[in-house]
Motif scaffolding. Structure first.
Motif, mmCIF file in Angstrom:
data_model
loop_
_atom_site.group_PDB
_atom_site.id
_atom_site.type_symbol
_atom_site.label_atom_id
_atom_site.label_comp_id
_atom_site.label_asym_id
_atom_site.label_seq_id
_atom_site.Cartn_x
_atom_site.Cartn_y
_atom_site.Cartn_z
ATOM 1 N N MET A 15 31.273 43.678 42.689
ATOM 2 C CA MET A 15 32.658 43.548 42.283
ATOM 3 C C MET A 15 33.133 44.905 41.764
ATOM 4 O O MET A 15 32.463 45.544 40.965
ATOM 5 C CB MET A 15 32.775 42.484 41.184
ATOM 6 N N TRP A 41 36.908 46.986 40.618
ATOM 7 C CA TRP A 41 38.350 46.907 40.392
ATOM 8 C C TRP A 41 38.917 48.309 40.400
ATOM 9 O O TRP A 41 38.281 49.253 39.945
ATOM 10 C CB TRP A 41 38.659 46.266 39.034
ATOM 11 N N ILE A 62 42.650 32.682 41.879
ATOM 12 C CA ILE A 62 42.406 32.772 43.319
ATOM 13 C C ILE A 62 43.619 32.245 44.074
ATOM 14 O O ILE A 62 44.095 32.874 45.022
ATOM 15 C CB ILE A 62 41.125 32.007 43.702
ATOM 16 N N LEU A 94 42.337 41.029 50.322
ATOM 17 C CA LEU A 94 41.136 40.211 50.294
ATOM 18 C C LEU A 94 40.174 40.656 49.189
ATOM 19 O O LEU A 94 39.471 39.829 48.598
ATOM 20 C CB LEU A 94 40.439 40.258 51.658
ATOM 21 N N GLU A 95 40.158 41.941 48.868
ATOM 22 C CA GLU A 95 39.270 42.451 47.818
ATOM 23 C C GLU A 95 39.570 41.814 46.469
ATOM 24 O O GLU A 95 38.670 41.583 45.667
ATOM 25 C CB GLU A 95 39.366 43.973 47.696
ATOM 26 N N VAL A 139 40.745 38.730 45.928
ATOM 27 C CA VAL A 139 40.187 37.378 45.966
ATOM 28 C C VAL A 139 38.666 37.426 45.844
ATOM 29 O O VAL A 139 38.065 36.646 45.094
ATOM 30 C CB VAL A 139 40.615 36.646 47.258
ATOM 31 N N GLU A 140 38.039 38.360 46.533
ATOM 32 C CA GLU A 140 36.574 38.489 46.461
ATOM 33 C C GLU A 140 36.129 38.862 45.051
ATOM 34 O O GLU A 140 35.110 38.352 44.565
ATOM 35 C CB GLU A 140 36.091 39.537 47.458
ATOM 36 N N ASN A 141 36.858 39.735 44.388
ATOM 37 C CA ASN A 141 36.510 40.113 43.021
ATOM 38 C C ASN A 141 36.625 38.929 42.072
ATOM 39 O O ASN A 141 35.789 38.751 41.192
ATOM 40 C CB ASN A 141 37.395 41.255 42.525
ATOM 41 N N GLN A 164 36.346 35.768 42.919
ATOM 42 C CA GLN A 164 35.275 34.841 43.262
ATOM 43 C C GLN A 164 33.934 35.289 42.698
ATOM 44 O O GLN A 164 33.074 34.463 42.403
ATOM 45 C CB GLN A 164 35.173 34.675 44.776
ATOM 46 N N ALA A 165 33.741 36.593 42.516
ATOM 47 C CA ALA A 165 32.478 37.127 42.007
ATOM 48 C C ALA A 165 32.321 36.927 40.502
ATOM 49 O O ALA A 165 31.224 37.114 39.966
ATOM 50 C CB ALA A 165 32.368 38.606 42.349
#
Length: 73
Positions: free
Chosen positions: A1, A3, A24, A34-35, A37-39, A41-42
């Protein structure tokens, strides 16, 4: 992750306080990369709600991080 200031800026107008699932959903609805959302989710979710982006990314710059005098402008 990871930022960056640009990625975190997509959450600056999020409806705080918010849970991980709400963030989310917000990121997807606002068209964040997308990054972002992925961050989110992590993040290890304990069911807590977050009051601001600084709880997710502690290095997020605040007004105290800038050295100029706002009264002069």
């Amino acid at each position: 992750m990871y930022w960056t200031l640009e990625l975190a800026s997509y959450l600056s107008d999020a409806p705080w306080p918010a849970t991980k699932d709400e963030l989310i959903d917000y990121a997807i609805r606002t068209g964040a990369p997308l990054e972002v959302v992925e961050n989110i989710q992590a993040i290890e979710d304990e069911g807590d709600s977050y009051d601001s982006i600084s709880e997710i990314w502690p290095d997020y710059p605040t007004d105290d991080d800038y050295l100029w005098n706002e009264d002069e402008y």
